[in-house]
Structure formats: C-alpha cells, structure tokens
Design an enzyme around this catalytic site. Structure first.
Site, mmCIF file in Angstrom:
data_model
loop_
_atom_site.group_PDB
_atom_site.id
_atom_site.type_symbol
_atom_site.label_atom_id
_atom_site.label_comp_id
_atom_site.label_asym_id
_atom_site.label_seq_id
_atom_site.Cartn_x
_atom_site.Cartn_y
_atom_site.Cartn_z
ATOM 1 C CE LYS A 22 -4.305 -0.008 1.758
ATOM 2 N NZ LYS A 22 -5.401 -0.382 2.928
ATOM 3 C CD GLU B 253 -18.420 -3.815 8.786
ATOM 4 O OE1 GLU B 253 -18.696 -5.064 7.864
ATOM 5 O OE2 GLU B 253 -17.720 -3.273 8.664
ATOM 6 N NE ARG C 298 -21.666 -6.325 4.201
ATOM 7 C CZ ARG C 298 -20.683 -6.304 3.601
ATOM 8 N NH1 ARG C 298 -19.277 -6.409 4.088
ATOM 9 N NH2 ARG C 298 -20.731 -5.695 2.353
HETATM 10 C C1 LIG Z 1 -18.613 -3.447 4.985
HETATM 11 C C2 LIG Z 1 -17.443 -2.851 5.500
HETATM 12 N N1 LIG Z 1 -16.700 -2.059 6.375
HETATM 13 C C3 LIG Z 1 -15.701 -1.482 6.272
HETATM 14 C C4 LIG Z 1 -15.516 -0.780 5.041
HETATM 15 C C5 LIG Z 1 -14.326 -0.051 5.550
HETATM 16 N N2 LIG Z 1 -12.967 -0.197 4.273
HETATM 17 C C6 LIG Z 1 -12.547 1.069 4.019
HETATM 18 S S1 LIG Z 1 -11.412 -0.010 3.066
HETATM 19 C C7 LIG Z 1 -11.392 -0.784 4.127
HETATM 20 C C8 LIG Z 1 -9.892 -1.850 4.494
HETATM 21 C C9 LIG Z 1 -10.016 -3.107 2.758
HETATM 22 O O1 LIG Z 1 -8.957 -3.586 2.846
HETATM 23 P P1 LIG Z 1 -8.493 -4.465 1.772
HETATM 24 O O2 LIG Z 1 -9.863 -4.941 1.872
HETATM 25 O O3 LIG Z 1 -7.548 -4.796 2.005
HETATM 26 O O4 LIG Z 1 -8.186 -3.032 0.597
HETATM 27 P P2 LIG Z 1 -6.992 -2.584 0.356
HETATM 28 O O5 LIG Z 1 -7.301 -1.014 1.414
HETATM 29 O O6 LIG Z 1 -5.735 -2.882 1.105
HETATM 30 O O7 LIG Z 1 -7.026 -2.085 -0.718
HETATM 31 C C10 LIG Z 1 -11.832 -0.688 5.263
HETATM 32 C C11 LIG Z 1 -11.963 -1.622 6.410
HETATM 33 C C12 LIG Z 1 -15.652 -0.718 4.248
HETATM 34 N N3 LIG Z 1 -16.277 0.119 2.664
HETATM 35 N N4 LIG Z 1 -17.099 -2.173 4.638
HETATM 36 MG MG LIG Z 2 -5.706 -4.751 1.913
#
Ligand SMILES: Cc1ncc(C[n+]2csc(CCOP(=O)(O)OP(=O)(O)O)c2C)c(N)n1
Ligand SMILES: [Mg+2]
Ligand SMILES: CC(=O)[C@@H](O)[C@H](O)COP(=O)(O)O
Length: 593
Positions: A246, A332, A360
C-alpha cells in the site's frame, strides 16, 4: 505525461513495450500523488495497484471482460486507464469524479457499492449469467483486497464459485497485508505465511476447489501479466495471489505506520504532511477520549472494531486497556453477534462501526442482540450525510433500522457533552442493547439546555405555542438556528433535543399536543426515521397536531461535501425556516386561525 497522454482506452495499452509501460506506471504514480494530495482520497491503496491494474487491463478485455474492484476505493488507476485521468482534479467533489467506480462515468465500471467483501458474489453471478447466455469467452476478474477477504460474504462467494466451477472467474487477491492497519485473523496469518514462501497456499484454496497461482510480486508487471495470462487460460476458477505494498512508490505513504495513507486529506505532496486541517475536535475524538475514561471506570467494558480501530476512535482505548479491544476484521455481522457473546459472558461490549456498515448486521442486531435483550452498546460513527464517499457511505438508514428493534434504545447526541453523557447512560442500561449515533466531522460547541421535558432537553423556549421543533442529534444546532430565523418572521418556535430517540419519551408527545405545528429535523432517512415514529405516536395518543418531518429523502445521494448535500436536500436553516413558515401559514390560513 507523454505515455499517459496516449492512453484513452485500455486497448491503447497493447501497443506499449516494456519501457513505455514502466514509464507509464511512473507517470500514473506522479499523477496520483499530484492530484490526490490536492483533493484528498485513497492515495495509498491506489499507489499499491498501479502495476496490478495495468496487468489486468493488458491481459483482459474490458468492458467485454468485466473487471470488478471490491470496495472500489482502489479504482483510481482503473479510471485513469479508462479515459478519466483528466477528471482527477474533481475527485470526490460535487459533480466531480466519484471516488469509487460509477456506471454513469464509464462502461468499464460495473459495481458502485463501497461496502467491502461483495465483489466475489457479483463475480459468481456474472459468470453464471455469461455461461447460461453462451458467452463463455467473457471473463470476470475480481480484484479483492486481503482485508475484504476477511468479510464473510467473500467466503460465501468462494464456496459458490468453487461449486459452479466457472472457468471464467479470476480472483485477483491484492494482498498488501493491510486493511487500514495490518489485517488480522487466521486468514491474514495464512497469507503472511504464503508471502513468506510457505507452500501451503495452493492446498488451502485447492481443497476448496479453486486453483491457486502465486504468490507473485504485484509490482513486477511482467510477472503479473504472465500469471494473469495463465489464469485466463485455465478452464477453472483461479485465485491469483499478488503481493503488493500500500502506498508503493511514495515513501511518505509506505512509511506511514497508521494506515499507509489509506485515505488522506489535503497533503503536501513533497512530505505527505497534512496541509488543511479540518479544524476543531472531531466527534470521533470525543468518543475516543471518553472511552479511555470508561475503560478505567468500568472493568466490564470491552470494545469491538471491524478492521477500523483508529477510524472509529478505539486506538486510545486499546493502548490504555490492552486486551480489551477485539478487531474482528471486516466482519460487522460477526462483530455484533460475537459482542452478544461477550455480553452473555458478563461483559459490556461497545461495538464501534460506521453507521452505513451497520446495515450489513441488521439481522444480528435484531435477532442476536435485541431478541436476547443483551446489554451492549453500538456506537455508530459517520451517521447521517458523510459527504465525499458517496451513496453507499452516507449513514442515513441506521435510525430507521434501529427503530424496528423491540427493546433497543437509541441516543443521538447533539454535542460533546451529550455524547459523553449519553454514552454513559447507554452503558448503564442492563436490560437491552443500546446505540449512539453521531456524524463525521467537527463537533459543535456545546449547546446548553434551558429546560427538560422527560429525558429530552429544551434548547430554546418560545413564549407562544406556535411551533415545536425536534432537532435530532447533530441537527439540533440547525433547529436552533431555524427557530431564530422563524422569530424574524414573527413565528415563535421551541426547540427540543429528544436525546434518546428510541423510544421517544411520552412527555415529548404530550408537549407536542400543546403546539399549533410540530416539526422534526433529522440526518436520517425520512422513511422510518424519528419523524415517522413521532407521527405514529401522536396518532396513537389521539394528538392531531399538524406535523412536518424533515430528513433525508428516499434516494441515493451522490458524493459532495456534507454541507453541500445537506443544502441540496433542504436541510439547512434558511430552507427549513422558509418551509416551516410556509407550512405554519398555510395551516392557519386553512384553519382560519
Ligand atoms: C463492510 C465494510 N466495512 C468497512 C469498510 C471500511 N473500509 C474501507 S476500505 C477498508 C480496508 C480494505 O482493505 P483491503 O480490502 O485489504 O483493501 P486495501 O485498502 O488494502 O487495498 C475498510 C475496512 C467498508 N468499506 N465496508
Ligand atoms: Mg489490503
Ligand atoms: C473506503 C472506505 O470505506 C473508507 O475508507 C471510507 O473512505 C471512510 O472514510 P472516512 O474514515 O474518512 O469517513
């Protein structure tokens, strides 16, 4: 941007040689840093998928092949490669480029929901549809983060993708080891072992019926293209494990311990340091501070987060009270029901999640928390209009959903003092779950009460019973300002902050009977919100006072600043005062008063 200027569509990538592709990746990184440092947005996630997205668009044929981005916050590179580089100046701004895929923007975009862990389910359905339609040459490529893979829906989908044995599904696992913070859980440890060279990866997925390829360096474009071609040509569903960083290519992001610039505001591109602070204390920081004290006062209080420890303000509690915060990953539903377990085990859990993500866990709140009347507290940050994250991020449904839950009690604080007080009150409830909700952004100055009405606070007291305004939570200051504007029109308004909106205190219903007009103002959908509940209660009590409910209309609202969206939907004091005055006048002209 010599190379980038030649790219209008993904097909244009096919003419580029290795050197030009390398130059293009560098140009894209420069563009991302330059533009997103000015607009704010998901800089880290997008810097991490430059080569991966280039590889996907070189090997697959969008939009005939469908390319899905789970959560969608990492789709800026995809947008750059599909002709929208010139629109990055308006990223996440009113009438500008969305921060997530948008079907209105491009035929290359197909899913717009920014809630994580959904892409694989879409992929399963799309692949089955193409198969049944005889379009078996159409691939479905789902780019899924390691964080999104901790969400239960991802595994429900993988279970079905494996069963369907769809030959045209390619899962690109974008494994950077992080959600915001390092991804947690058994799966995360498994992926870490794979990244470190363990050979168990294939077995874990292949025993599920999915081919596994990788891990490959997600920043080595040659390797990415090679493994994607291999995946494309396999006659079965494949998981391609790409290891990325990242913030890759931007040291300020890569070295950021908190979240590697998962989401930044306006920053100095040279240093990565924030330039424009929001100013003032955030609602979240008030909750964070109070929770540290709660943890000291109450040994039974523990906390639960769904992969968002710092964004929801539980990092200080975690530091002060080690071992009393549980990060369950982006899960969640599990967060809520495991919290019910914590409660049944004698603790009082505080589940801190963004309001929109509560959607959710509707069934878990209803059938696990409310049905068992377990004492626990949901703290819903980002409630109401959030703004720049667009339609699936506005926390505009929580009050409607929670109104349905027998026994559950909901508070909506109006300022820091009431947040602290109502959090304590919620923690003292022992026979039902409770919830608190507050918005994104800066908390206003405390608004003192001038009186009480049951559990509600009287904020301004008119002399004549012209209009009673219920200002719910963060809309209380708007209600007070509306009353001031009405006074200028010769209409006397009393403003009430109900504090606990579910159930509404009967004293509020009784008070309403004494006014010529009752108005509710809430930062929640009008459908099933506080206003609709008050309407029901007034009728049930035989009170026929005219009532007007102001809230968020029943539609999806595009991204813009919170204040812009509130104005667009008529929830600012000027528009409210005009509307209330019109209603008041019309009501009394009609009644011949
Ligand atoms: C249901 C839900 N919970 C929490 C979030 C908040 N959120 C947005 S991006 C993220 C992290 C995503 O991590 P990853 O899938 O590994 O993607 P990366 O940012 O590492 O590319 C979270 C928790 C969300 N978008 N949807
Ligand atoms: Mg990630
Ligand atoms: C993509 C996602 O769901 C979050 O990163 C979202 O951008 C929330 O942002 P804030 O924490 O700034 O409200």
């Amino acid at each position: 941007m010599a190379v980038l200027d030649s790219i209008r569509e993904p097909h244009d990538l096919r003419t580029l040689g290795r050197d030009a592709l390398r130059e293009l990746a560098a140009e894209i990184r420069r563009l991302l840093i330059d533009r997103v440092s000015r607009t704010g947005g998901h800089l880290g996630p997008n810097l991490g998928v430059v080569e991966l997205t280039l590889g996907v668009h070189r090997v697959f044929d969008s939009p005939r092949d469908r390319i899905l981005f789970d959560t969608g916050h990492q789709a800026y590179v995809h947008k750059i490669l599909t002709g929208r580089a010139g629109q990055l100046d308006g990223l996440r701004r009113k009438d500008g480029l969305s921060g997530y895929p948008s079907r209105a923007e491009s035929p290359h975009d197909i899913i717009e929901n920014s809630h994580a862990s959904t892409a694989l389910s879409y992929a399963d359905g799309l692949a089955k549809a193409y198969r049944l339609r005889g379009e078996v040459d159409r691939h479905v490529v789902a780019v899924v983060g390691d964080g999104a893979l901790t969400g239960g829906m991802s595994w429900e989908a993988l279970n079905n993708i494996a069963a369907a044995r769809s030959p045209n599904v390619v899962v690109v696992l974008n494994d950077n080891g992080r959600s915001y913070a390092p991804t947690v859980g058994g799966l995360a440890e498994h992926l870490t072992a794979l990244r470190a060279g363990s050979t168990g990866g294939a077995a874990a997925f292949e025993q599920l019926g999915l081919r596994y390829l990788g891990p490959v360096d997600g920043h080595d474009l040659d390797a990415v293209q090679q493994v994607l071609r291999q995946a494309r040509d396999l006659p079965e569903p494949v998981v391609v494990h790409c290891v990325t960083r990242k913030g890759a290519g931007y040291p300020a992001a890569e070295q950021d311990e908190a979240d590697q610039f998962h989401s930044v505001g306006v920053i100095d591109p040279a240093t990565g340091r924030p330039l424009a602070g929001a100013g003032g204390r955030s609602w979240t920081s008030v909750f964070a501070e109070e929770m540290v004290q709660v943890g000291a006062d109450r040994a039974d209080v523990v906390a639960v987060t769904a992969a968002m420890l710092q964004p929801v303000g539980l990092d200080a509690f975690a530091a002060a009270h080690p071992g009393r915060v549980f990060d369950v990953g982006i899960a969640e539903q599990h967060a809520v029901t495991s919290a019910v377990g914590l409660s049944l085990g004698g603790l009082h859990p505080v589940v801190a999640i963004y309001a929109t993500f509560l959607n959710r866990a509707f069934d878990q709140v209803l059938m696990d928390a409310a049905l068992h009347r377990t004492p626990m507290t949901l703290v819903l940050d980002r409630a109401g209009i959030t703004g720049n994250d667009g339609p699936s991020h506005h926390g505009m449904w929580d009050l409607s959903l929670l109104q349905l839950m027998p026994g559950l009690r909901v508070a909506a604080p109006r300022d820091a003092a009431t947040l602290r007080a109502e959090l304590r009150e919620a923690l003292d409830v022992t026979d039902a779950p409770t919830a608190l909700r507050f918005p994104k952004g800066t908390v206003p100055a405390d608004i003192p009460a001038v009186g009480r009405c049951g559990t509600a606070d009287v904020l301004t007291r008119g002399t004549d019973p012209d209009v009673l305004i219920l200002g719910v939570g963060a809309m209380a200051p708007v209600a007070v300002r509306t009353a001031e504007l009405l006074a200028g029109r010769g209409i006397d308004a009393t403003v009430l902050d109900p504090r606990w909106v579910t159930p509404l205190d009967p004293a509020v219903v009784a008070l309403a009977a004494r006014y010529h007009l009752v108005v509710t103002v809430e930062d929640n959908s009008r459908c099933g919100g506080v206003g609709s509940v008050l309407a029901q209660e007034l009728r049930d009590a035989g009170v026929h006072t005219p009532l007007r409910n102001f809230g968020i209309p029943r539609r999806f609202l595009a991204h813009a600043a919170r204040a812009e969206v509130l104005t667009d939907i008529g929830l600012d004091a000027d528009q409210l005062a005009a509307a209330v005055a019109d209603t008041y006048t019309a009501t009394f002209t009609w009644q011949g008063v």
